[in-house]
Design a protein around this motif. Structure first.
Motif, PDB file in Angstrom:
ATOM      1  N   ASN A  75      41.548  26.557  36.734  1.00  0.00           N
ATOM      2  CA  ASN A  75      42.928  27.037  37.279  1.00  0.00           C
ATOM      3  C   ASN A  75      43.195  28.344  36.403  1.00  0.00           C
ATOM      4  O   ASN A  75      43.484  28.275  35.142  1.00  0.00           O
ATOM      5  CB  ASN A  75      43.831  25.917  36.871  1.00  0.00           C
ATOM      6  N   ASP A  77      45.988  29.649  36.008  1.00  0.00           N
ATOM      7  CA  ASP A  77      47.395  29.406  35.156  1.00  0.00           C
ATOM      8  C   ASP A  77      47.235  29.006  33.795  1.00  0.00           C
ATOM      9  O   ASP A  77      48.135  28.926  33.196  1.00  0.00           O
ATOM     10  CB  ASP A  77      48.264  28.413  36.066  1.00  0.00           C
ATOM     11  N   ARG A 115      46.239  36.622  35.178  1.00  0.00           N
ATOM     12  CA  ARG A 115      46.009  35.369  35.966  1.00  0.00           C
ATOM     13  C   ARG A 115      45.830  35.830  37.399  1.00  0.00           C
ATOM     14  O   ARG A 115      45.028  35.100  38.197  1.00  0.00           O
ATOM     15  CB  ARG A 115      47.360  34.481  35.787  1.00  0.00           C
ATOM     16  N   ASN A 116      46.619  36.753  37.827  1.00  0.00           N
ATOM     17  CA  ASN A 116      46.577  37.328  39.035  1.00  0.00           C
ATOM     18  C   ASN A 116      44.948  38.075  39.544  1.00  0.00           C
ATOM     19  O   ASN A 116      44.792  37.700  40.588  1.00  0.00           O
ATOM     20  CB  ASN A 116      47.613  38.380  39.424  1.00  0.00           C
ATOM     21  N   LYS A 119      42.833  35.075  39.975  1.00  0.00           N
ATOM     22  CA  LYS A 119      43.151  34.098  41.275  1.00  0.00           C
ATOM     23  C   LYS A 119      42.477  34.786  42.352  1.00  0.00           C
ATOM     24  O   LYS A 119      41.760  34.128  43.032  1.00  0.00           O
ATOM     25  CB  LYS A 119      44.681  34.253  41.253  1.00  0.00           C
ATOM     26  N   LYS A 123      38.640  33.257  44.433  1.00  0.00           N
ATOM     27  CA  LYS A 123      38.223  33.385  45.877  1.00  0.00           C
ATOM     28  C   LYS A 123      37.441  33.970  46.490  1.00  0.00           C
ATOM     29  O   LYS A 123      36.785  33.642  47.613  1.00  0.00           O
ATOM     30  CB  LYS A 123      39.773  33.858  46.551  1.00  0.00           C
TER      31      LYS A 123
END
Length: 147
Positions: A75, A77, A115-116, A119, A123
């Protein structure tokens, strides 16, 4: 598998302007591409995964040869100051090629941007883009470890 073969042959031609010889590979690059297609042992995936390979190294030669791992998560976050060590480290995805973030001082990080970034990286599956089979089944995770 025919699609994998087509993509690998196309990418080889695109980068080298010559055909890929898979029937009798001679060059290192031809042999690597042959392995991408035909060597699908589970050890390939385990060794491509920066987290899972640690288990392999520990079992074979011992944990003394492992770089210290400070943090692991699925995660992004959880990338917060409390989870980052106070010493220099690198944060990277276990399935990624490059893309690590060197942390020299955790107090200067832009955590929202960090974090971005991760993320998006979590993916990406290199099997889908380059047909590198060993990445297909890796569960994406983030690692913080000594560099």
């Amino acid at each position: 598998m025919w699609r994998d073969k087509w993509v690998i042959k196309y990418n080889f031609w695109k980068s080298r302007q010559k055909s890929l010889n898979l029937k009798n590979p001679q060059t290192l690059n031809e042999k690597i591409n042959w392995l991408k297609l035909y060597d699908r042992r589970p050890i390939q995936t385990q060794c491509a995964d920066k987290y899972e390979v640690r288990k392999y190294v520990e079992e074979r030669i011992g944990e003394d040869y492992l770089v210290p791992l400070y943090f692991q998560t699925t995660n992004p976050d959880e990338l917060i100051p409390e989870n980052i060590p106070d010493i220099p480290c690198i944060i990277k995805a276990n399935h990624d090629s490059s893309g690590g973030v060197f942390v020299h001082d955790k107090d200067t990080l832009d955590y929202a941007e960090l974090r971005n970034n991760f993320k998006k990286r979590l993916k990406k599956n290199y099997y889908h883009s380059n047909k590198e089979w060993q990445y297909k089944n890796i569960v994406p995770e983030l690692l913080s470890k000594n560099y």
